[in-house]
Design a protein around this motif. Sequence first.
Motif, PDB file in Angstrom:
ATOM      1  N   LEU A   4       4.876 -38.076  74.801  1.00  0.00           N
ATOM      2  CA  LEU A   4       3.950 -38.778  74.891  1.00  0.00           C
ATOM      3  C   LEU A   4       2.845 -38.912  76.775  1.00  0.00           C
ATOM      4  CD1 LEU A   4       2.045 -41.167  74.248  1.00  0.00           C
ATOM      5  CD2 LEU A   4       4.161 -43.013  74.518  1.00  0.00           C
ATOM      6  N   PRO A   5       4.711 -38.846  77.581  1.00  0.00           N
ATOM      7  CA  PRO A   5       4.289 -39.358  79.072  1.00  0.00           C
ATOM      8  C   PRO A   5       3.864 -38.028  79.463  1.00  0.00           C
ATOM      9  CG  PRO A   5       6.870 -39.411  78.941  1.00  0.00           C
ATOM     10  CD  PRO A   5       6.370 -38.748  77.182  1.00  0.00           C
ATOM     11  N   LEU A   6       3.525 -36.501  79.251  1.00  0.00           N
ATOM     12  CA  LEU A   6       3.224 -35.256  79.434  1.00  0.00           C
ATOM     13  C   LEU A   6       1.483 -36.000  78.003  1.00  0.00           C
ATOM     14  CD1 LEU A   6       2.893 -32.485  80.052  1.00  0.00           C
ATOM     15  CD2 LEU A   6       3.325 -31.702  78.163  1.00  0.00           C
ATOM     16  N   ILE A   7       1.188 -36.064  77.330  1.00  0.00           N
ATOM     17  CA  ILE A   7      -0.102 -36.650  76.516  1.00  0.00           C
ATOM     18  C   ILE A   7      -0.344 -37.151  78.204  1.00  0.00           C
ATOM     19  CG2 ILE A   7      -1.477 -37.306  75.604  1.00  0.00           C
ATOM     20  CD1 ILE A   7       0.630 -35.784  72.725  1.00  0.00           C
ATOM     21  N   LEU A  11      -4.004 -36.455  80.436  1.00  0.00           N
ATOM     22  CA  LEU A  11      -5.860 -37.091  79.984  1.00  0.00           C
ATOM     23  C   LEU A  11      -6.036 -38.076  81.420  1.00  0.00           C
ATOM     24  CD1 LEU A  11      -5.470 -38.742  76.428  1.00  0.00           C
ATOM     25  CD2 LEU A  11      -5.918 -36.609  77.168  1.00  0.00           C
ATOM     26  N   LEU A  12      -5.048 -38.220  81.820  1.00  0.00           N
ATOM     27  CA  LEU A  12      -5.436 -39.049  83.363  1.00  0.00           C
ATOM     28  C   LEU A  12      -6.293 -38.137  84.043  1.00  0.00           C
ATOM     29  CD1 LEU A  12      -5.495 -41.847  84.879  1.00  0.00           C
ATOM     30  CD2 LEU A  12      -2.723 -41.462  85.348  1.00  0.00           C
ATOM     31  N   LEU A  17      -9.956 -35.278  87.101  1.00  0.00           N
ATOM     32  CA  LEU A  17     -10.946 -34.815  87.679  1.00  0.00           C
ATOM     33  C   LEU A  17     -13.046 -34.232  86.587  1.00  0.00           C
ATOM     34  CD1 LEU A  17     -11.164 -30.998  88.568  1.00  0.00           C
ATOM     35  CD2 LEU A  17     -10.228 -30.760  86.153  1.00  0.00           C
ATOM     36  N   VAL A  18     -12.731 -34.691  86.058  1.00  0.00           N
ATOM     37  CA  VAL A  18     -14.041 -35.205  85.329  1.00  0.00           C
ATOM     38  C   VAL A  18     -14.756 -35.580  86.410  1.00  0.00           C
ATOM     39  CG1 VAL A  18     -14.848 -36.050  83.506  1.00  0.00           C
ATOM     40  CG2 VAL A  18     -13.694 -34.063  82.945  1.00  0.00           C
TER      41      VAL A  18
END
Length: 63
Positions: A4-7, A11-12, A17-18
């Motif tokens: 979960l922390p990696l996901i 996403l963050l 970046l976007v």
Amino acid sequence: MSWLPLIIAALLSITVLVGYVMVMVGIRRQDKALSLRPHPGGASASLARRVTGCYVRDGVSWT
């Protein structure tokens, strides 16, 4: 190990970046026009102005 922390970190990172790329595209669009019009030319230009704090008042650009 929890994934979960990696996901969440991935996403963050992608979101940041976007957002960065959108601001860069907006800056390039405004720079290509060689002037700041009172109304931005699109969503990316509007976002770039909002993030950088650049706006136009009475036909004069302020940064």
